[in-house]
Design a protein around this motif. Structure first.
Motif, PDB file in Angstrom:
ATOM      1  N   ASP A 133       0.822  -1.214   0.000  1.00 26.19           N
ATOM      2  CA  ASP A 133       0.000   0.000   0.000  1.00 26.19           C
ATOM      3  C   ASP A 133       0.859   1.267   0.000  1.00 26.19           C
ATOM      4  N   PHE A 134       2.144   1.113   0.334  1.00 21.03           N
ATOM      5  CA  PHE A 134       3.040   2.265   0.447  1.00 21.03           C
ATOM      6  C   PHE A 134       4.029   2.351  -0.714  1.00 21.03           C
ATOM      7  N   LEU A 135       3.810   1.550  -1.747  1.00 20.05           N
ATOM      8  CA  LEU A 135       4.647   1.662  -2.937  1.00 20.05           C
ATOM      9  C   LEU A 135       4.301   2.945  -3.689  1.00 20.05           C
ATOM     10  N   PRO A 136       5.272   3.592  -4.311  1.00 16.16           N
ATOM     11  CA  PRO A 136       4.986   4.805  -5.090  1.00 16.16           C
ATOM     12  C   PRO A 136       3.997   4.517  -6.215  1.00 16.16           C
ATOM     13  N   ALA A 137       3.057   5.438  -6.401  1.00 16.15           N
ATOM     14  CA  ALA A 137       1.984   5.238  -7.377  1.00 16.15           C
ATOM     15  C   ALA A 137       2.474   5.271  -8.812  1.00 16.15           C
ATOM     16  N   ASP A 138       3.678   5.802  -9.059  1.00 13.89           N
ATOM     17  CA  ASP A 138       4.173   5.843 -10.438  1.00 13.89           C
ATOM     18  C   ASP A 138       4.941   4.587 -10.826  1.00 13.89           C
ATOM     19  N   LEU A 139       4.907   3.559  -9.976  1.00 19.06           N
ATOM     20  CA  LEU A 139       5.328   2.216 -10.357  1.00 19.06           C
ATOM     21  C   LEU A 139       4.073   1.416 -10.679  1.00 19.06           C
ATOM     22  N   VAL A 140       3.990   0.848 -11.870  1.00 22.25           N
ATOM     23  CA  VAL A 140       2.804   0.087 -12.260  1.00 22.25           C
ATOM     24  C   VAL A 140       3.218  -1.329 -12.645  1.00 22.25           C
ATOM     25  N   PHE A 141       2.317  -2.274 -12.362  1.00 21.94           N
ATOM     26  CA  PHE A 141       2.640  -3.689 -12.527  1.00 21.94           C
ATOM     27  C   PHE A 141       1.533  -4.391 -13.294  1.00 21.94           C
ATOM     28  N   ASP A 142       1.911  -5.414 -14.051  1.00 23.57           N
ATOM     29  CA  ASP A 142       0.941  -6.132 -14.879  1.00 23.57           C
ATOM     30  C   ASP A 142       0.007  -6.991 -14.047  1.00 23.57           C
TER      31      ASP A 142
ATOM     32  N   LYS B 175       3.350  -7.164  -8.278  1.00 21.47           N
ATOM     33  CA  LYS B 175       3.361  -6.052  -7.319  1.00 21.47           C
ATOM     34  C   LYS B 175       3.748  -6.546  -5.923  1.00 21.47           C
ATOM     35  N   GLN B 176       3.207  -7.680  -5.525  1.00 21.58           N
ATOM     36  CA  GLN B 176       3.538  -8.218  -4.212  1.00 21.58           C
ATOM     37  C   GLN B 176       5.010  -8.617  -4.139  1.00 21.58           C
ATOM     38  N   ASP B 177       5.517  -9.211  -5.195  1.00 20.41           N
ATOM     39  CA  ASP B 177       6.932  -9.602  -5.211  1.00 20.41           C
ATOM     40  C   ASP B 177       7.838  -8.370  -5.098  1.00 20.41           C
ATOM     41  N   ILE B 178       7.515  -7.311  -5.822  1.00 26.19           N
ATOM     42  CA  ILE B 178       8.328  -6.090  -5.777  1.00 26.19           C
ATOM     43  C   ILE B 178       8.240  -5.458  -4.395  1.00 26.19           C
ATOM     44  N   ALA B 179       7.044  -5.444  -3.818  1.00 33.10           N
ATOM     45  CA  ALA B 179       6.887  -4.896  -2.469  1.00 33.10           C
ATOM     46  C   ALA B 179       7.756  -5.660  -1.480  1.00 33.10           C
ATOM     47  N   THR B 180       7.799  -6.970  -1.607  1.00 36.05           N
ATOM     48  CA  THR B 180       8.625  -7.791  -0.723  1.00 36.05           C
ATOM     49  C   THR B 180      10.105  -7.465  -0.903  1.00 36.05           C
ATOM     50  N   ASN B 181      10.522  -7.293  -2.161  1.00 33.84           N
ATOM     51  CA  ASN B 181      11.929  -6.980  -2.438  1.00 33.84           C
ATOM     52  C   ASN B 181      12.325  -5.615  -1.878  1.00 33.84           C
ATOM     53  N   ILE B 182      11.461  -4.626  -2.046  1.00 35.41           N
ATOM     54  CA  ILE B 182      11.767  -3.280  -1.540  1.00 35.41           C
ATOM     55  C   ILE B 182      11.825  -3.291  -0.024  1.00 35.41           C
ATOM     56  N   LYS B 183      10.864  -3.947   0.581  1.00 37.59           N
ATOM     57  CA  LYS B 183      10.834  -4.022   2.046  1.00 37.59           C
ATOM     58  C   LYS B 183      12.102  -4.678   2.572  1.00 37.59           C
ATOM     59  N   HIS B 184      12.550  -5.736   1.914  1.00 39.47           N
ATOM     60  CA  HIS B 184      13.761  -6.430   2.362  1.00 39.47           C
ATOM     61  C   HIS B 184      14.996  -5.556   2.135  1.00 39.47           C
ATOM     62  N   PHE B 185      15.025  -4.785   1.039  1.00 35.96           N
ATOM     63  CA  PHE B 185      16.163  -3.922   0.761  1.00 35.96           C
ATOM     64  C   PHE B 185      16.374  -2.918   1.886  1.00 35.96           C
ATOM     65  N   TYR B 186      15.276  -2.375   2.431  1.00 37.85           N
ATOM     66  CA  TYR B 186      15.399  -1.346   3.470  1.00 37.85           C
ATOM     67  C   TYR B 186      15.378  -1.914   4.891  1.00 37.85           C
ATOM     68  N   PHE B 187      14.610  -2.965   5.113  1.00 38.97           N
ATOM     69  CA  PHE B 187      14.403  -3.436   6.479  1.00 38.97           C
ATOM     70  C   PHE B 187      14.974  -4.819   6.758  1.00 38.97           C
ATOM     71  N   GLY B 188      15.450  -5.494   5.720  1.00 41.47           N
ATOM     72  CA  GLY B 188      15.950  -6.844   5.919  1.00 41.47           C
ATOM     73  C   GLY B 188      14.866  -7.737   6.489  1.00 41.47           C
ATOM     74  N   ASN B 189      15.229  -8.477   7.511  1.00 43.53           N
ATOM     75  CA  ASN B 189      14.256  -9.364   8.166  1.00 43.53           C
ATOM     76  C   ASN B 189      13.670  -8.744   9.429  1.00 43.53           C
ATOM     77  N   LYS B 190      13.937  -7.451   9.641  1.00 46.08           N
ATOM     78  CA  LYS B 190      13.447  -6.780  10.848  1.00 46.08           C
ATOM     79  C   LYS B 190      11.964  -6.438  10.719  1.00 46.08           C
ATOM     80  N   THR B 191      11.301  -6.376  11.854  1.00 49.58           N
ATOM     81  CA  THR B 191       9.934  -5.873  11.911  1.00 49.58           C
ATOM     82  C   THR B 191       9.975  -4.349  11.886  1.00 49.58           C
TER      83      THR B 191
END
Length: 541
Positions: free
Chosen positions: A353-362, A367-383
Motif C-alpha cells: 500500500d506504500f509503494l509509489p503510485a508511479d510504479l505500475v505492474f501487470d 506487485k507483491q513480489d516487488i513490495a517484498t523486495n523493496i521491504k527487504h532492501f530497506y528493512f531486511g528481516n526486521k519488523t
C-alpha cells in the motif's frame, strides 16, 4: 498629474534614504501604485509585505490563470501578511509578493533572489521575516504566495479549470518582479529562483515550462523534483472526483457539473477537506498537484507533457542550477506519520500500500513480489517499528525525494552547470521532534532554515553554518558559481557535476567534496523505474 506627484514623492523618499539618518519607511513606485515599506532595524533591511501581484482569484476566476491586480490611489501600506486557504483557514485574496531590500540605496542594481515556498502544494506561505543573512550579502530577496491544493491545482481540462493555476501564479509573480524590481534597486535581468520541497519541484517546473523563459537566469532546487511521484498528477480527473465525493458531491464524471460545484464550496471547507484527503494517501501522491494540460484555445498551457517527458527529451530552459538535499530527507517529511497515522504497523502488515503510485505492474503477484523486495532492501528481516526508524526514514526519503532529485540533477548537468550539495549539519536552527531527539542528522526542510531564519542564532556553530549558506547562495546569485575562490569562510572549491563524475559538497561542521552520495540506493530505484515506470503518455481528456 497625480501619478507625477506620487512619483516625485517616491524619489524624495529614496533620496532621504541616502542620508546618514535612515528613515523608518521607504516609498517605492510600482505598476499598481506607490507602496510603503518598513525598516526592520534588528535585521537592517526594508520589508515590503503583501504587495498584490494579481487580482483576487474568486468566483468565476477561482481556478483560472491569474489576472492583473487593480491599481490603487495614494500609498499602499505594505505591511500585510496573509496565507492562501489551507487547513480550513486563510484568505483567497492572497496573491502577494514580499520584497526585502538593503537599507542603503545601491549605486548599481542588485541581483535578485526569488523564493518559492514548499508545503506539499497544499500548505505554506511566503517568508515575511528572517532574511537578514541574505540581505547582508547585497542582494534583494522576494518571496511569494500562490494558490494551494484544489484551489491552485484543480485540473479538469476545460476553460474554467485548465490546471496549474498555482504555477501560473508563480509566473505572474515573476512577471511582477521583471516589471517592478528595478524601482526597489534590483536588476530584473539578474534573477535567481529558489524553492524547497514542493517549492523545489515548482522551481524545476518553472525551468521546464516555456512560460518561465526569460524570467530568471539561474535556479536553486532543494529537496524536491518535478519528476517525483507526488509532484505530478497523471489522473487529475480522478483526483477531482475522489475529492468531490468527500465533499458529498454526487458521483459524476461531468466536469462542468464539477466545476460549478467546486466554485460554490467555501474556501475554508474546501481547504479543510483537501487536507483530510491528502492525509488518506499512502502511495506517495499528494492529491492536487501540477498536471499536463490539454491545449485549450486562447489559454496558454504551463506544460502539456509530463515533467519526465520534458526532462528526458531535454526540452527545457538550460541554466546554471544548484541541487541541495538533506542527509535524512525522510525526517520531518514522514516523521509524524510513524506514530500519528500508525505507518509502522500498517507498513509491516501491507507494505504494498506504500509503494509509489508511479510504479505500475501487470499483475498483483508481480506487485507483491516487488513490495517484498523493496521491504527487504530497506528493512531486511526486521519488523518495521521503533528499532527501524532510520530505515523507515530512508525509505521515504529515497522514494519520495532522492531518486527523482538525483536523476534530475544528472540530466540537467548534461547541458548546463549543476552543483550538488548534501546538507548534513544538525544544529539548533532546524526542526525538532521529541520522538527523534537522538537523531543528530539534518532532515527535510532543515537546509532552508539556515537561509531564511525562524529563530535567533544562539550558537557559534549555527552562526557559521548560516553564514556559509548565505555566502554560498549569494555567490551563486551574483556570479553563477557558489565558490569563486577559497576564503576563510569557504575554504573549498565546489566543482559542478561532470559526465560520469557526480561530485557533491558535503556540508557539515566541515566542508568536503564527495562523490555519488547514496548511489547504491539510487541505483536500486533506477532499476525498478527502468522496468515499472508508469507510462508517460496518457489521456489528458
Amino acid at each position: 498629474m497625480l501619478r507625477r506627484i506620487i512619483t516625485i514623492v517616491a524619489v524624495i523618499s529614496i533620496v532621504h534614504a541616502k542620508n546618514d539618518r535612515i528613515p523608518n519607511y521607504r516609498n517605492v513606485m510600482t505598476e499598481g501604485g506607490l507602496v510603503r515599506g518598513t525598516r526592520v532595524e534588528s535585521e537592517e533591511y526594508f520589508a515590503f509585505l503583501g504587495i498584490p501581484y494579481a487580482a483576487q482569484p474568486t468566483s468565476y476566476n477561482r481556478f483560472k490563470p491569474p489576472l492583473p491586480p487593480l491599481p490603487w490611489d495614494g500609498i499602499y501600506e505594505a505591511n500585510r501578511t496573509v496565507k492562501c486557504p489551507q487547513r480550513g483557514k486563510g484568505d483567497e485574496n492572497c496573491l502577494v509578493v514580499n520584497v526585502f531590500t538593503p537599507v542603503k540605496v545601491p549605486k548599481n542594481p542588485l541581483p535578485v533572489l526569488v523564493y518559492i515556498h514548499g508545503g506539499s502544494f497544499l500548505l505554506g506561505t511566503g517568508q515575511t521575516s528572517g532574511v537578514g543573512p541574505l540581505i547582508k550579502e547585497d542582494i534583494i530577496v522576494v518571496t511569494m504566495n500562490y494558490r494551494l491544493g484544489v484551489l491552485g491545482f484543480l485540473c479538469l481540462g476545460i476553460e474554467e479549470a485548465p490546471g496549474n493555476a498555482g504555477l501560473k501564479d508563480q509566473i505572474a509573480a515573476l512577471l511582477w518582479v521583471r516589471n517592478n524590481i528595478n524601482n526597489f534597486g534590483g536588476n530584473p535581468e539578474d534573477v535567481t529562483i529558489y524553492g524547497m520541497s514542493a517549492g523545489g519541484a515548482a522551481v524545476e517546473y518553472q525551468v521546464l515550462s516555456k512560460m518561465g523563459y526569460g524570467l530568471f537566469k539561474q535556479a536553486i532546487v532543494e529537496s524536491g523534483a518535478a519528476t517525483s511521484v507526488w509532484s505530478f498528477d497523471a489522473n487529475p480527473i480522478k483526483t477531482a472526483i475522489d475529492m468531490a465525493q468527500l465533499l458529498d458531491f454526487p458521483n459524476t464524471t461531468n466536469v462542468y457539473e464539477m466545476i460549478d460545484y467546486y466554485r460554490s464550496v467555501p474556501a475554508e471547507l474546501i481547504s479543510a477537506m483537501n487536507y483530510d484527503y491528502y492525509n488518506r494517501l499512502t502511495d506517495g501522491t499528494f492529491g492536487f498537484v501540477p498536471c499536463a494540460e490539454r491545449e485549450i484555445p486562447y489559454i496558454e498551457a504551463f506544460i502539456t507533457e509530463s515533467p519526465y517527458e520534458i526532462l528526458t527529451k531535454e526540452k527545457y530552459n538550460k541554466i546554471p542550477m544548484i541541487f541541495v538535499f538533506a542527509t535524512l530527507e525522510g525526517l520531518f517529511l514522514r516523521s509524524s506519520e510513524f506514530y500519528e497515522q500508525n505507518y509502522k504497523d500498517r507498513m509491516q502488515t501491507k507494505f504494498l500500500d506504500f509503494l509509489p503510485a508511479d510504479l505500475v505492474f501487470d499483475t498483483c503477484e508481480i506487485k507483491q513480489d516487488i513490495a517484498t523486495n523493496i521491504k527487504h532492501f530497506y528493512f531486511g528481516n526486521k519488523t518495521i517499528g521503533d528499532d527501524t526508524i532510520i530505515e523507515y526514514l530512508n525509505y521515504f526519503g529515497d522514494s519520495l525525494v532522492l531518486n527523482a532529485f538525483f536523476n534530475s540533477a544528472e540530466i540537467h548537468s548534461k547541458s548546463n552547470p549543476v552543483y550538488l550539495m548534501e546538507f548534513a549539519y544538525k544544529g539548533g536552527m532546524g526542526s525538532y521532534e521529541e520522538f527523534y531527539k537522538n537523531i543528530n542528522i539534518a532532515g527535510h526542510g532543515d537546509v532552508v532554515k539556515h537561509v531564511f531564519l525562524n529563530k535567533p542564532i544562539n550558537d557559534e556553530s549555527d552562526k557559521l553554518a548560516v553564514g556559509r549558506m548565505a555566502k554560498l547562495i549569494a555567490n551563486f546569485v551574483k556570479f553563477g558559481n557558489p565558490t569563486t575562490c577559497r576564503t576563510e569562510l569557504l575554504p573549498i572549491l565546489w566543482p559542478p557535476i561532470q559526465p560520469n563524475n557526480v561530485t557533491c559538497l558535503h556540508f557539515d561542521r566541515d566542508l568536503q567534496i564527495i562523490e555519488e552520495p547514496y548511489w547504491d540506493r539510487k541505483t536500486f530505484w533506477d532499476q525498478l523505474y527502468a522496468k515499472f515506470r508508469r507510462p508517460t503518455s496518457f489521456d489528458k481528456s
